[in-house]
Write a protein that holds these residues in place. Structure first.
Motif, PDB file in Angstrom:
ATOM      1  N   GLU A  42       0.843  -1.189   0.000  1.00  0.00           N
ATOM      2  CA  GLU A  42       0.000   0.000   0.000  1.00  0.00           C
ATOM      3  C   GLU A  42       0.880   1.241   0.000  1.00  0.00           C
ATOM      4  O   GLU A  42       1.823   1.353   0.788  1.00  0.00           O
ATOM      5  CB  GLU A  42      -0.903   0.009   1.239  1.00  0.00           C
TER       6      GLU A  42
ATOM      7  N   GLN B 144       0.362  -2.202  -8.124  1.00  0.00           N
ATOM      8  CA  GLN B 144       1.094  -1.172  -7.378  1.00  0.00           C
ATOM      9  C   GLN B 144       2.597  -1.337  -7.569  1.00  0.00           C
ATOM     10  O   GLN B 144       3.333  -0.360  -7.764  1.00  0.00           O
ATOM     11  CB  GLN B 144       0.760  -1.235  -5.877  1.00  0.00           C
TER      12      GLN B 144
ATOM     13  N   PRO C 284       2.143   5.080 -10.086  1.00  0.00           N
ATOM     14  CA  PRO C 284       2.310   4.979  -8.631  1.00  0.00           C
ATOM     15  C   PRO C 284       1.911   6.258  -7.918  1.00  0.00           C
ATOM     16  O   PRO C 284       2.066   7.359  -8.446  1.00  0.00           O
ATOM     17  CB  PRO C 284       3.815   4.713  -8.478  1.00  0.00           C
TER      18      PRO C 284
END
Length: 431
Positions: free
Chosen positions: A145, A183, A214
């Protein structure tokens, strides 16, 4: 009390009445579960309807009726669905399944934290190859994350990049990489392009879009470092996205064979009775090509068999570094690495071993399985690669060379151990 056949039949009828799913469960009912999961979740509603209708039609014709083993049925359904989307995959298990987050448009297959940790978050190997070429063997794109400090997945790839920060070129090996999280694709890609470069895929789903760009960019991108990405038919999904993105941006040279062709990301959907189906929730569109690699794969810039792709990329990397220009000393080291690589990859010619075998001061030359080797006390043995004439590269250390010296009669009388930095040590042959 022992039950009679009549009593057993009555009990089964009552159970079927109380639990209708027991009566309905069959290959056709399982196919219906898979078809419904696709119809309700596949990113393209029109195609979802077509695929599910076709699957139901095949079941109605009895195509799956003999597949009473649920594992065999799952395999047959996967084969049936793959031509429509390379991500389709049907599975069956009698264990409870983890469910993906319902509000996520792009979800990687669920994997435990322990599995990621044991795989070192996809980073299998990071090392400096001869000639100062960096190499990362990346087996997966681990999820993390943005905006959360201390995540080991992100730290692992950053550690690999930092280890190789001083290399003159970089090879990222995706030949055994089946994909992972978008990600990580975006973050790793940002290590090689200008910040905010418009190169990233946008994923289009039924009710939303999402960019692979990103949220945090790699802080020290390497904009001019020659970059090579290795692919094979095993390279899939997120691994293909990384190769496709940087190839389309003309930032990387792809070496190997055409990848799998699985572009549309998604996640596992429960299809009932232990069945699940991996359904694509979105499809990517690249801002440069206005397309993606679904069904076609990423076509390499330089074709090579998977087993030869690394050697090919190493050669290309060394040639690219030489073309950029180096100081004389560094250029010598790079050329020697290139010569050694070519000698290692080529057919090894027979050399007159008797000409060279013998003692040379503290060193000795011998043969091992038809190859010349150099020994010095208890140090590791060095293998000599013929370069032509009396010149040999050292397999274990391309920054070294062995050159044999002959006298007026043409007999070898000494060897010189040369280093790319100019250091030379001469050892006379014993009588």
């Amino acid at each position: 009390m022992r039950s009679t056949p009549a009593f057993a039949g009555l009990a089964l009828a009552l159970l079927s009445y109380a639990f209708p799913s027991l009566a309905r469960e069959s290959p056709r009912s399982h196919v219906e579960g898979v078809a419904s999961a696709i119809e309700q979740n596949y990113f393209d509603e029109r195609r979802a309807k077509q695929i599910s209708t076709g699957l139901r039609g095949a079941a109605a014709k009895g195509e799956f009726d003999k597949l009473t083993d649920k594992r065999e049925l799952a395999s047959a359904l996967t084969i049936k669905l793959e031509p429509f989307d390379r991500h389709f995959r049907v599975g069956w298990t009698d264990a409870p399944r983890e469910q993906p987050a319902a509000d996520s448009p792009v979800i990687s297959p669920a994997q435990s934290q322990a599995k990621h940790r044991r795989g070192n978050y996809g980073v299998r190997r990071a090392e400096v190859l001869s000639g100062n070429i960096g190499y990362i063997d990346l087996r997966g794109f681990a999820p993390f994350e943005f905006g959360v400090a201390g995540q080991p997945e992100r730290q692992a790839i950053e550690a690999a990049l930092q280890l190789l920060a001083g290399t003159d070129a970089l090879i990222i090996d995706l030949r055994d990489n089946g994909g992972g999280a978008p990600q990580m694709v975006g973050y790793l890609s940002s290590a090689f392009v200008k910040k905010d470069a418009d190169i990233f895929n946008t994923f289009h789903g039924r009710d939303r879009t999402m960019s692979e760009a990103p949220l945090d960019w790699y802080p020290q991108p390497r904009l001019d470092t020659p970059l090579f990405v290795l692919t094979s038919a095993r390279t899939a999904s997120a691994a293909e996205a990384f190769a496709y993105t940087l190839q389309s941006a003309k930032r990387a040279t792809v070496v190997g064979e055409t990848s799998m062709g699985a572009a549309n990301p998604g996640g596992e959907v429960d299809a009932g009775h232990g069945f699940s189906v991996f359904v694509s929730f979105a499809t990517p569109i690249n801002p440069i090509t206005k397309a993606n690699w679904e069904g076609r794969g990423v076509t390499p810039d330089v074709a090579a068999e998977p087993a030869a792709a690394l050697v090919t990329a190493r050669r290309l990397a060394l040639e690219a570094v030489l073309a950029k220009g180096l100081s004389p000393e560094l250029a010598t080291d790079t050329r020697w690495a290139l010569d050694a690589l070519r000698a290692e990859a080529g057919a090894w010619p027979q050399v007159p071993a008797d000409d060279y075998a013998g003692a040379y001061g503290m060193m000795a030359v011998d043969t091992d399985q038809g190859r010349l080797v150099l020994q010095q006390g208890r140090r590791p043995v060095r293998t000599l690669l013929p370069l032509g004439g009396d010149n040999f590269a050292v397999l274990e250390n391309a920054s070294q060379r062995v050159v044999f010296q002959r006298n007026a009669k043409g007999l070898v009388e000494a060897l010189e151990l040369r280093h790319s930095d100019g250091d030379v040590k001469r050892h006379r042959r014993g009588e």
